[in-house]
Each structure stands twice: as structure tokens, then as C-alpha cells.
Design a protein around this motif. Sequence first.
Motif, PDB file in Angstrom:
ATOM      1  N   GLU A   1      -2.208   2.894   7.226  1.00  0.00           N
ATOM      2  CA  GLU A   1      -1.574   3.613   8.790  1.00  0.00           C
ATOM      3  C   GLU A   1      -1.325   4.810   8.610  1.00  0.00           C
ATOM      4  O   GLU A   1      -1.710   5.601   9.918  1.00  0.00           O
ATOM      5  N   ARG A   2      -0.633   5.455   7.502  1.00  0.00           N
ATOM      6  CA  ARG A   2      -0.598   7.095   8.164  1.00  0.00           C
ATOM      7  C   ARG A   2      -1.862   7.186   7.442  1.00  0.00           C
ATOM      8  O   ARG A   2      -2.507   8.244   8.618  1.00  0.00           O
ATOM      9  N   LEU A   3      -2.694   6.982   7.297  1.00  0.00           N
ATOM     10  CA  LEU A   3      -4.236   7.295   7.385  1.00  0.00           C
ATOM     11  C   LEU A   3      -4.900   7.125   8.430  1.00  0.00           C
ATOM     12  O   LEU A   3      -6.001   7.753   8.592  1.00  0.00           O
TER      13      LEU A   3
ATOM     14  N   ALA B   1     -10.087  -2.187   4.733  1.00  0.00           N
ATOM     15  CA  ALA B   1      -8.670  -2.439   4.050  1.00  0.00           C
ATOM     16  C   ALA B   1      -8.601  -3.529   4.371  1.00  0.00           C
ATOM     17  O   ALA B   1      -8.474  -3.997   5.681  1.00  0.00           O
ATOM     18  N   ALA B   2      -8.863  -4.907   3.251  1.00  0.00           N
ATOM     19  CA  ALA B   2      -7.804  -5.693   3.587  1.00  0.00           C
ATOM     20  C   ALA B   2      -7.341  -6.155   2.095  1.00  0.00           C
ATOM     21  O   ALA B   2      -7.078  -5.811   0.834  1.00  0.00           O
ATOM     22  N   VAL B   3      -5.888  -6.425   2.768  1.00  0.00           N
ATOM     23  CA  VAL B   3      -4.650  -5.912   2.074  1.00  0.00           C
ATOM     24  C   VAL B   3      -3.553  -7.443   2.122  1.00  0.00           C
ATOM     25  O   VAL B   3      -3.953  -7.556   3.453  1.00  0.00           O
TER      26      VAL B   3
ATOM     27  N   ARG C   1       4.101   5.825  -8.870  1.00  0.00           N
ATOM     28  CA  ARG C   1       3.854   5.827  -6.905  1.00  0.00           C
ATOM     29  C   ARG C   1       4.718   6.618  -6.608  1.00  0.00           C
ATOM     30  O   ARG C   1       5.197   6.668  -6.919  1.00  0.00           O
ATOM     31  N   GLY C   2       4.195   6.587  -5.189  1.00  0.00           N
ATOM     32  CA  GLY C   2       5.650   7.647  -4.195  1.00  0.00           C
ATOM     33  C   GLY C   2       5.111   8.666  -4.724  1.00  0.00           C
ATOM     34  O   GLY C   2       6.382   9.604  -4.235  1.00  0.00           O
ATOM     35  N   ARG C   3       4.332   9.417  -5.485  1.00  0.00           N
ATOM     36  CA  ARG C   3       3.944  10.922  -5.505  1.00  0.00           C
ATOM     37  C   ARG C   3       2.717  10.791  -4.762  1.00  0.00           C
ATOM     38  O   ARG C   3       2.352  12.263  -4.845  1.00  0.00           O
ATOM     39  N   GLY C   4       2.270  11.028  -3.770  1.00  0.00           N
ATOM     40  CA  GLY C   4       0.753  11.098  -2.927  1.00  0.00           C
ATOM     41  C   GLY C   4      -0.436  10.354  -3.801  1.00  0.00           C
ATOM     42  O   GLY C   4      -1.391  11.234  -3.114  1.00  0.00           O
ATOM     43  N   ILE C   5      -0.242  10.480  -4.528  1.00  0.00           N
ATOM     44  CA  ILE C   5      -1.900  10.167  -5.957  1.00  0.00           C
ATOM     45  C   ILE C   5      -3.189   9.434  -5.264  1.00  0.00           C
ATOM     46  O   ILE C   5      -3.656   9.136  -4.433  1.00  0.00           O
ATOM     47  N   GLY C   6      -2.093   8.261  -4.410  1.00  0.00           N
ATOM     48  CA  GLY C   6      -3.268   6.977  -3.184  1.00  0.00           C
ATOM     49  C   GLY C   6      -3.215   8.019  -1.875  1.00  0.00           C
ATOM     50  O   GLY C   6      -4.680   7.756  -1.496  1.00  0.00           O
ATOM     51  N   SER C   7      -2.665   8.199  -1.584  1.00  0.00           N
ATOM     52  CA  SER C   7      -3.432   9.500  -0.300  1.00  0.00           C
ATOM     53  C   SER C   7      -4.435  10.942  -0.787  1.00  0.00           C
ATOM     54  O   SER C   7      -5.228  10.589  -0.132  1.00  0.00           O
ATOM     55  N   ALA C   8      -3.915  11.157  -1.829  1.00  0.00           N
ATOM     56  CA  ALA C   8      -4.936  11.571  -2.129  1.00  0.00           C
ATOM     57  C   ALA C   8      -6.442  11.096  -2.396  1.00  0.00           C
ATOM     58  O   ALA C   8      -7.163  11.791  -2.436  1.00  0.00           O
TER      59      ALA C   8
ATOM     60  N   SER D   1     -10.641   0.019  -2.262  1.00  0.00           N
ATOM     61  CA  SER D   1      -9.623  -0.653  -3.433  1.00  0.00           C
ATOM     62  C   SER D   1      -8.960   1.353  -3.365  1.00  0.00           C
ATOM     63  O   SER D   1      -9.292   1.741  -4.005  1.00  0.00           O
ATOM     64  N   VAL D   2      -7.720   0.920  -3.857  1.00  0.00           N
ATOM     65  CA  VAL D   2      -6.826   2.164  -4.773  1.00  0.00           C
ATOM     66  C   VAL D   2      -5.639   1.426  -5.181  1.00  0.00           C
ATOM     67  O   VAL D   2      -5.356   0.842  -4.875  1.00  0.00           O
ATOM     68  N   TYR D   3      -5.658   1.926  -6.670  1.00  0.00           N
ATOM     69  CA  TYR D   3      -4.943   1.221  -7.610  1.00  0.00           C
ATOM     70  C   TYR D   3      -4.190   2.604  -7.756  1.00  0.00           C
ATOM     71  O   TYR D   3      -5.067   4.007  -8.242  1.00  0.00           O
ATOM     72  N   VAL D   4      -3.010   2.623  -8.339  1.00  0.00           N
ATOM     73  CA  VAL D   4      -2.035   3.460  -9.042  1.00  0.00           C
ATOM     74  C   VAL D   4      -1.589   3.596  -9.950  1.00  0.00           C
ATOM     75  O   VAL D   4      -0.908   2.599  -9.888  1.00  0.00           O
ATOM     76  N   ARG D   5      -1.106   4.085 -11.100  1.00  0.00           N
ATOM     77  CA  ARG D   5      -0.410   3.955 -12.231  1.00  0.00           C
ATOM     78  C   ARG D   5       0.987   3.160 -11.692  1.00  0.00           C
ATOM     79  O   ARG D   5       1.584   4.430 -10.999  1.00  0.00           O
TER      80      ARG D   5
HETATM   81  C1  COA Z   1      -0.306   0.769  -2.178  1.00  0.00           C
HETATM   82  C2  COA Z   1      -0.428   2.147  -3.051  1.00  0.00           C
HETATM   83  C3  COA Z   1      -2.278   2.502  -4.117  1.00  0.00           C
HETATM   84  C4  COA Z   1       0.556   3.380  -2.835  1.00  0.00           C
HETATM   85  O1  COA Z   1      -0.219   4.718  -3.693  1.00  0.00           O
HETATM   86  P1  COA Z   1       0.933   5.607  -3.765  1.00  0.00           P
HETATM   87  O2  COA Z   1       0.097   6.609  -4.762  1.00  0.00           O
HETATM   88  O3  COA Z   1       2.502   4.541  -4.221  1.00  0.00           O
HETATM   89  O4  COA Z   1       1.288   6.053  -2.906  1.00  0.00           O
HETATM   90  P2  COA Z   1       1.767   7.382  -2.108  1.00  0.00           P
HETATM   91  O5  COA Z   1       2.447   8.014  -2.745  1.00  0.00           O
HETATM   92  O6  COA Z   1       0.489   8.371  -0.986  1.00  0.00           O
HETATM   93  O7  COA Z   1       2.185   7.151  -0.234  1.00  0.00           O
HETATM   94  C5  COA Z   1       1.661   7.641   0.839  1.00  0.00           C
HETATM   95  C6  COA Z   1       2.349   6.754   1.810  1.00  0.00           C
HETATM   96  O8  COA Z   1       2.034   5.695   1.809  1.00  0.00           O
HETATM   97  C7  COA Z   1       3.164   4.717   2.483  1.00  0.00           C
HETATM   98  N1  COA Z   1       4.040   3.939   1.049  1.00  0.00           N
HETATM   99  C8  COA Z   1       3.670   4.058   0.065  1.00  0.00           C
HETATM  100  N2  COA Z   1       4.040   3.242  -0.708  1.00  0.00           N
HETATM  101  C9  COA Z   1       4.375   2.733  -0.225  1.00  0.00           C
HETATM  102  C10 COA Z   1       6.179   2.043  -0.506  1.00  0.00           C
HETATM  103  N3  COA Z   1       6.332   1.121  -1.184  1.00  0.00           N
HETATM  104  N4  COA Z   1       6.837   1.561   0.753  1.00  0.00           N
HETATM  105  C11 COA Z   1       6.624   2.238   1.603  1.00  0.00           C
HETATM  106  N5  COA Z   1       5.117   3.186   1.691  1.00  0.00           N
HETATM  107  C12 COA Z   1       4.854   3.562   0.509  1.00  0.00           C
HETATM  108  C13 COA Z   1       4.240   6.317   2.799  1.00  0.00           C
HETATM  109  O9  COA Z   1       4.347   6.555   4.144  1.00  0.00           O
HETATM  110  C14 COA Z   1       4.099   7.146   2.166  1.00  0.00           C
HETATM  111  O10 COA Z   1       3.541   8.137   2.472  1.00  0.00           O
HETATM  112  P3  COA Z   1       5.933   8.520   2.550  1.00  0.00           P
HETATM  113  O11 COA Z   1       6.161   9.049   0.921  1.00  0.00           O
HETATM  114  O12 COA Z   1       5.376  10.263   3.348  1.00  0.00           O
HETATM  115  O13 COA Z   1       6.687   8.216   3.264  1.00  0.00           O
HETATM  116  C15 COA Z   1       0.488   1.906  -4.956  1.00  0.00           C
HETATM  117  O14 COA Z   1       1.390   1.824  -4.543  1.00  0.00           O
HETATM  118  C16 COA Z   1      -0.364   1.162  -5.580  1.00  0.00           C
HETATM  119  O15 COA Z   1      -1.045   1.362  -6.107  1.00  0.00           O
HETATM  120  N6  COA Z   1       0.257  -0.657  -5.547  1.00  0.00           N
HETATM  121  C17 COA Z   1      -0.314  -1.992  -6.238  1.00  0.00           C
HETATM  122  C18 COA Z   1      -1.744  -1.726  -5.775  1.00  0.00           C
HETATM  123  C19 COA Z   1      -2.089  -1.801  -4.165  1.00  0.00           C
HETATM  124  O16 COA Z   1      -1.163  -2.134  -3.695  1.00  0.00           O
HETATM  125  N7  COA Z   1      -3.115  -1.198  -4.424  1.00  0.00           N
HETATM  126  C20 COA Z   1      -3.112  -1.566  -3.015  1.00  0.00           C
HETATM  127  C21 COA Z   1      -4.342  -2.697  -2.529  1.00  0.00           C
HETATM  128  S1  COA Z   1      -4.730  -3.187  -0.552  1.00  0.00           S
END
Ligand code: COA
Length: 169
Positions: A132-134, A118-120, A92-99, A84-88
Amino acid sequence: MHIRDAEIADLETITEIYNDAVANTTAIWNERLVDVDDRAAWLADRLRAGYPVLVASDDDGVLGYATFGDWRPHDGYRHTIEHSVYVRGDQRGRGIGSALMTELISQARTIGKHVMVAAVESDNAGSIALHERLGFVETGRMPQVGMKFGRWLDLTFLQLILDDRPTPA
Ligand SMILES: CC(C)(COP(=O)(O)OP(=O)(O)OC[C@H]1O[C@@H](n2cnc3c(N)ncnc32)[C@H](O)[C@@H]1OP(=O)(O)O)[C@@H](O)C(=O)NCCC(=O)NCCS
């Protein structure tokens, strides 16, 4: 921003991030808010199992976290984990989830895991795009297996095969 192991001092923010997901999203299909003691027990469980709990942090504190546990409890699944992965919300959208995910995948490989699941929730386009990007590929959709906020939820499975071992030996 850097990725490191979670510490006790991080649990307050981890609890806030978790509870925000419970109260406001379909990312997690729980409805019960938890306290710091609950998350402390969860952290201890993960560490006892030899599994990582990672945080992304900067001078501002914890920005997000990621972890994995056994996918299913039966012996034959012991090389498969579910993460599981959660970003504040404001980060979001700053590359933290990817890192977080990149380091989590690396640590899963280091301890010899073979598949990461991953169960989403199927409408969670951001999470599906992140995976999918990963390199995760979709392996199934299960309609209406969950419920929250008065509606049925579909579950999408994605998986990443972590190594090319021909057998588990
Ligand atoms: C899903 C989540 C972990 C992504 O983390 P993040 O730090 O926002 O993601 P990143 O900035 O690293 O984005 C990486 C890539 O993911 C995709 N992505 C992330 N958020 C997106 C959005 N809202 N819509 C479309 N694509 C998205 C993009 O491809 C992005 O790459 P790009 O910015 O180069 O296009 C975050 O939005 C989150 O915590 N959401 C709520 C909790 C959750 O859904 N957790 C996952 C449960 S399975």
C-alpha cells in the motif's frame, strides 16, 4: 546496500531465504524445501523470459531478492505480471523490501508491463502495508483458498497500474 541483478553465486543465500519462508511462514504456500539446483533452474527460466531477478546486497552478502513472472499463461494477460519479494529474516524493517520493489516496478515499466499483481496471505500485515505504501490498491480477497500449518488461508490481491496507456497497442 545496493540493488543489482542476481548472479549464480547468490543462489545459495536465495535458496536459504526461500526455504526459510517455506518452512516458517505463510508468505509462500509451498511445503517442499528446494536445493540450489532448483533455484538455478528458476533463475534461468526468469532470465529466458526476459524478466529480472534482483537482489539487495552489501558486504555481508544477499539481504533479499525480488522478481516477477507472468501472472497467468493466457495471451490476454501478457501485460500483467505477478511479483514476489523476500527479505532475510534478520534484515527486515530496514527499507530493503521497499528498495527492491522500487527497482522492480521501474524495470516492469521499462519493459512495457501494464499491471503488477501482488497475491498476499491476508494476515501478512507487513507485506500488505509495504504494497500500500508503494501505491498498490487492494482489489479482492478470496477466503480459504489455501492451507498451511493446519489452517485455511485467505488470499488478498493488490495491484499497481504501471502506466496510463489508454489501449494496449
Ligand atoms: C514483507 C517484506 C518483504 C517487507 O520487507 P522489509 O524490508 O521488511 O520492508 P521495509 O523495511 O522496506 O518496509 C517498508 C514499509 O512496509 C511496511 N512494513 C514492512 N514490514 C512491516 C511490518 N512487519 N508491519 C507493518 N508494516 C510493515 C511499513 O509501511 C514500512 O514502511 P515504514 O518502515 O516507513 O513504516 C519482509 O518483511 C519479508 O520478506 N517478509 C517475509 C516474506 C514475505 O512476506 N514476502 C511477501 C510475500 S507477498
